[in-house]
Design a protein around this motif. Sequence first.
Motif, PDB file in Angstrom:
ATOM      1  N   GLU A  84       0.831  -1.210   0.000  1.00 52.74           N
ATOM      2  CA  GLU A  84       0.000   0.000   0.000  1.00 52.74           C
ATOM      3  C   GLU A  84       0.861   1.253   0.000  1.00 52.74           C
ATOM      4  OE1 GLU A  84      -2.500  -0.358   3.421  1.00 52.74           O
ATOM      5  OE2 GLU A  84      -4.159  -1.229   2.284  1.00 52.74           O
ATOM      6  N   HIS A  85       1.923   1.213   0.811  1.00 50.19           N
ATOM      7  CA  HIS A  85       2.802   2.387   0.903  1.00 50.19           C
ATOM      8  C   HIS A  85       3.639   2.567  -0.361  1.00 50.19           C
ATOM      9  CE1 HIS A  85       5.602   5.341   2.428  1.00 50.19           C
ATOM     10  NE2 HIS A  85       6.592   4.543   2.073  1.00 50.19           N
ATOM     11  N   ASN A  86       4.328   1.511  -0.774  1.00 49.63           N
ATOM     12  CA  ASN A  86       5.251   1.621  -1.902  1.00 49.63           C
ATOM     13  C   ASN A  86       4.533   1.953  -3.204  1.00 49.63           C
ATOM     14  OD1 ASN A  86       7.135   0.902  -0.030  1.00 49.63           O
ATOM     15  ND2 ASN A  86       7.773  -0.994  -1.023  1.00 49.63           N
ATOM     16  N   GLU A  87       3.376   1.326  -3.428  1.00 48.99           N
ATOM     17  CA  GLU A  87       2.657   1.509  -4.694  1.00 48.99           C
ATOM     18  C   GLU A  87       1.657   2.661  -4.628  1.00 48.99           C
ATOM     19  OE1 GLU A  87       3.997  -0.225  -6.956  1.00 48.99           O
ATOM     20  OE2 GLU A  87       5.098  -1.518  -5.578  1.00 48.99           O
ATOM     21  N   ARG A  88       1.613   3.346  -3.472  1.00 48.56           N
ATOM     22  CA  ARG A  88       0.724   4.498  -3.283  1.00 48.56           C
ATOM     23  C   ARG A  88      -0.725   4.120  -3.604  1.00 48.56           C
ATOM     24  NH1 ARG A  88       4.526   6.104  -0.513  1.00 48.56           N
ATOM     25  NH2 ARG A  88       5.621   8.064  -0.909  1.00 48.56           N
ATOM     26  N   GLU A  89      -1.205   3.069  -2.922  1.00 47.37           N
ATOM     27  CA  GLU A  89      -2.555   2.580  -3.162  1.00 47.37           C
ATOM     28  C   GLU A  89      -3.590   3.194  -2.219  1.00 47.37           C
ATOM     29  OE1 GLU A  89      -1.250  -1.893  -4.693  1.00 47.37           O
ATOM     30  OE2 GLU A  89      -2.071  -1.634  -2.676  1.00 47.37           O
ATOM     31  N   LYS A  90      -3.142   3.959  -1.241  1.00 46.56           N
ATOM     32  CA  LYS A  90      -4.053   4.515  -0.240  1.00 46.56           C
ATOM     33  C   LYS A  90      -4.532   5.905  -0.653  1.00 46.56           C
ATOM     34  CE  LYS A  90      -2.616   3.955   3.992  1.00 46.56           C
ATOM     35  NZ  LYS A  90      -1.697   4.004   5.146  1.00 46.56           N
ATOM     36  N   ASP A  91      -5.661   6.300  -0.092  1.00 42.39           N
ATOM     37  CA  ASP A  91      -6.202   7.635  -0.352  1.00 42.39           C
ATOM     38  C   ASP A  91      -5.560   8.683   0.546  1.00 42.39           C
ATOM     39  OD1 ASP A  91      -7.954   6.661  -2.288  1.00 42.39           O
ATOM     40  OD2 ASP A  91      -9.468   6.157  -0.778  1.00 42.39           O
ATOM     41  N   SER A  92      -5.101   8.269   1.729  1.00 44.75           N
ATOM     42  CA  SER A  92      -4.457   9.201   2.651  1.00 44.75           C
ATOM     43  C   SER A  92      -3.387   8.457   3.424  1.00 44.75           C
ATOM     44  CB  SER A  92      -5.476   9.818   3.617  1.00 44.75           C
ATOM     45  OG  SER A  92      -6.068   8.806   4.415  1.00 44.75           O
ATOM     46  N   TYR A  93      -2.439   9.235   3.992  1.00 46.39           N
ATOM     47  CA  TYR A  93      -1.291   8.641   4.683  1.00 46.39           C
ATOM     48  C   TYR A  93      -1.064   9.357   6.005  1.00 46.39           C
ATOM     49  CZ  TYR A  93      -0.413   6.573   0.128  1.00 46.39           C
ATOM     50  OH  TYR A  93      -0.547   5.875  -1.039  1.00 46.39           O
TER      51      TYR A  93
ATOM     52  N   PRO B 244      -6.496  11.322  10.257  1.00 44.70           N
ATOM     53  CA  PRO B 244      -7.210  11.850   9.087  1.00 44.70           C
ATOM     54  C   PRO B 244      -6.224  12.263   8.021  1.00 44.70           C
ATOM     55  CG  PRO B 244      -7.031  13.509  10.786  1.00 44.70           C
ATOM     56  CD  PRO B 244      -6.478  12.239  11.377  1.00 44.70           C
ATOM     57  N   ALA B 245      -6.752  12.507   6.826  1.00 39.96           N
ATOM     58  CA  ALA B 245      -5.885  12.974   5.735  1.00 39.96           C
ATOM     59  C   ALA B 245      -5.346  14.333   6.080  1.00 39.96           C
ATOM     60  CB  ALA B 245      -6.692  13.045   4.437  1.00 39.96           C
ATOM     61  N   ARG B 246      -4.068  14.549   5.820  1.00 36.91           N
ATOM     62  CA  ARG B 246      -3.436  15.834   6.114  1.00 36.91           C
ATOM     63  C   ARG B 246      -2.755  16.376   4.876  1.00 36.91           C
ATOM     64  NH1 ARG B 246      -0.382  14.760  11.869  1.00 36.91           N
ATOM     65  NH2 ARG B 246      -2.178  14.004  13.025  1.00 36.91           N
ATOM     66  N   LYS B 247      -2.422  17.644   4.971  1.00 39.89           N
ATOM     67  CA  LYS B 247      -1.657  18.259   3.891  1.00 39.89           C
ATOM     68  C   LYS B 247      -0.215  17.882   4.028  1.00 39.89           C
ATOM     69  CE  LYS B 247      -4.772  22.171   3.282  1.00 39.89           C
ATOM     70  NZ  LYS B 247      -4.904  23.628   3.248  1.00 39.89           N
ATOM     71  N   ARG B 248       0.541  18.148   3.019  1.00 42.31           N
ATOM     72  CA  ARG B 248       1.938  17.749   3.041  1.00 42.31           C
ATOM     73  C   ARG B 248       2.709  18.478   4.115  1.00 42.31           C
ATOM     74  NH1 ARG B 248       4.307  20.928  -2.194  1.00 42.31           N
ATOM     75  NH2 ARG B 248       2.741  22.513  -2.305  1.00 42.31           N
ATOM     76  N   GLY B 249       3.760  17.818   4.609  1.00 42.83           N
ATOM     77  CA  GLY B 249       4.570  18.356   5.681  1.00 42.83           C
ATOM     78  C   GLY B 249       6.028  18.046   5.503  1.00 42.83           C
ATOM     79  N   GLN B 250       6.617  17.375   6.496  1.00 40.91           N
ATOM     80  CA  GLN B 250       8.080  17.242   6.496  1.00 40.91           C
ATOM     81  C   GLN B 250       8.610  15.852   6.338  1.00 40.91           C
ATOM     82  OE1 GLN B 250      10.130  17.042   9.860  1.00 40.91           O
ATOM     83  NE2 GLN B 250      11.890  16.671   8.641  1.00 40.91           N
ATOM     84  N   ASP B 251       9.361  15.434   7.248  1.00 35.90           N
ATOM     85  CA  ASP B 251      10.232  14.269   7.284  1.00 35.90           C
ATOM     86  C   ASP B 251       9.823  13.142   6.352  1.00 35.90           C
ATOM     87  OD1 ASP B 251      12.421  14.487   8.742  1.00 35.90           O
ATOM     88  OD2 ASP B 251      11.802  12.996  10.157  1.00 35.90           O
TER      89      ASP B 251
END
Length: 429
Positions: A28-37, A419-426
């Motif tokens: 899910e993470h590597n292939e970007r299969e999720k709607d939010s992270y 919840p889904a968030r906007k882009r950030g850091q690390d």
Amino acid sequence: MARNDGIDRTFARNQDLPTLDDVAKVQEHNEREKDSYSNQDIDTTQTHRNVHFKKPTDSYAAMFDQMIADGVISTRGLKADAVKYGELLFDVNSAYFHNHGGYEYAKQFYADAYKAAVEIVGGEQYILSAVMHADERNRAMSEALGEDVYHYHLHVVYIPVVEKQILWSKRCKDEALRGTVKETIIQVSRSKKWDSKPVLDENGNPKLNEKGKKILKSSYSVLQDDFFNFMRAAGYTDVERGERGSTEEHLTVTQFKVQAEQQRLEAVTGQVAQAERGLENAKAATEKQKKKLEALQKETKAAKTISMTVQDIEAMGKKATFGNNITLTPDECDTLKRYATNGILFNAENERLREKLESAQKSASIWKQRYEKLHEQYTELKQKAQPFMDALEIASEKVWAFINSILARGKETQEHKAPARKRGQDMEI
């Protein structure tokens, strides 16, 4: 991870994926299969820039089953709970790519790194997926430079395999065949794939300790060496190997983020300290001027030539015989001039110091607010990660799979709750 010492370092890490649940999460993470992270630094508007050097044809688990069916790999002789999947992560600090042109340079670097992965794994046929992430924003560098900076790194999901010879057993009717090679299979085996290797001397012979036993080198240390040497041979001579003997070869995702936040906290703490020093300097300068003024006032009272009261000053001068003009003696005129000059100078200096003090107080207040917010985030993250980090310090290699499984489940819980968030850091790796 960057050490802020101006040295660019290669890092190669191996992570076991003990369960199918772990495999699914990594996919899910590597292939970007999720709607939010849960990682707020993943910028989905940049996901199209991610580069697959090998794109999966199905789910990781389905590809594994198909390889079994096709006879490419074998699980013969493995226990039910044996680790059958692994993930390699190849990485260099963000500043390295930023200083070399960014995205295009990173694509070429990781194209060569993928070739190293193929050699390390033992063949491209055992790789399920290889993708360079270019959509994870490095918040610290972005804030420092005033522009978006992304952390480029390579994920390689693979099947750990070794070549195994199957011998004819003693029950074989043909005595001549007993103990000879019956067949050779490609066996799935994490433990044999990452077995420790002997340390060799200059002649290529194993080194021995005082008891005559072979000195072994951690397989993860060998992984670091192999990746570094491969990239050096490929022409990347301006990078150094990740530090030897450090725990970086075994860093989990949680530890990695704790250390990154700690570096950010140290940086902001330094800025806060600098602002507070500026404030203290301003206060000290103000106090110094106050003392000078007090000393001058004492001297003024003690000096006979300027030891007069307000009434004395108002009584200065004599009205001229004709007209309304006031005449002063030369001494009276000099005294008034000195008072006037000193008063103007002290008023100007005190006003300058007051403005400087207010500016320093405002700056220190802003940095203190930033520091307190970041310290609160860091403390929360460290508290969550501390049990895992304590366990890792005392855990033997036999319980690594167990701890990784716990960390993976903890991460899943956070992702379901966040919840889904906007882009950030690390970076999330």
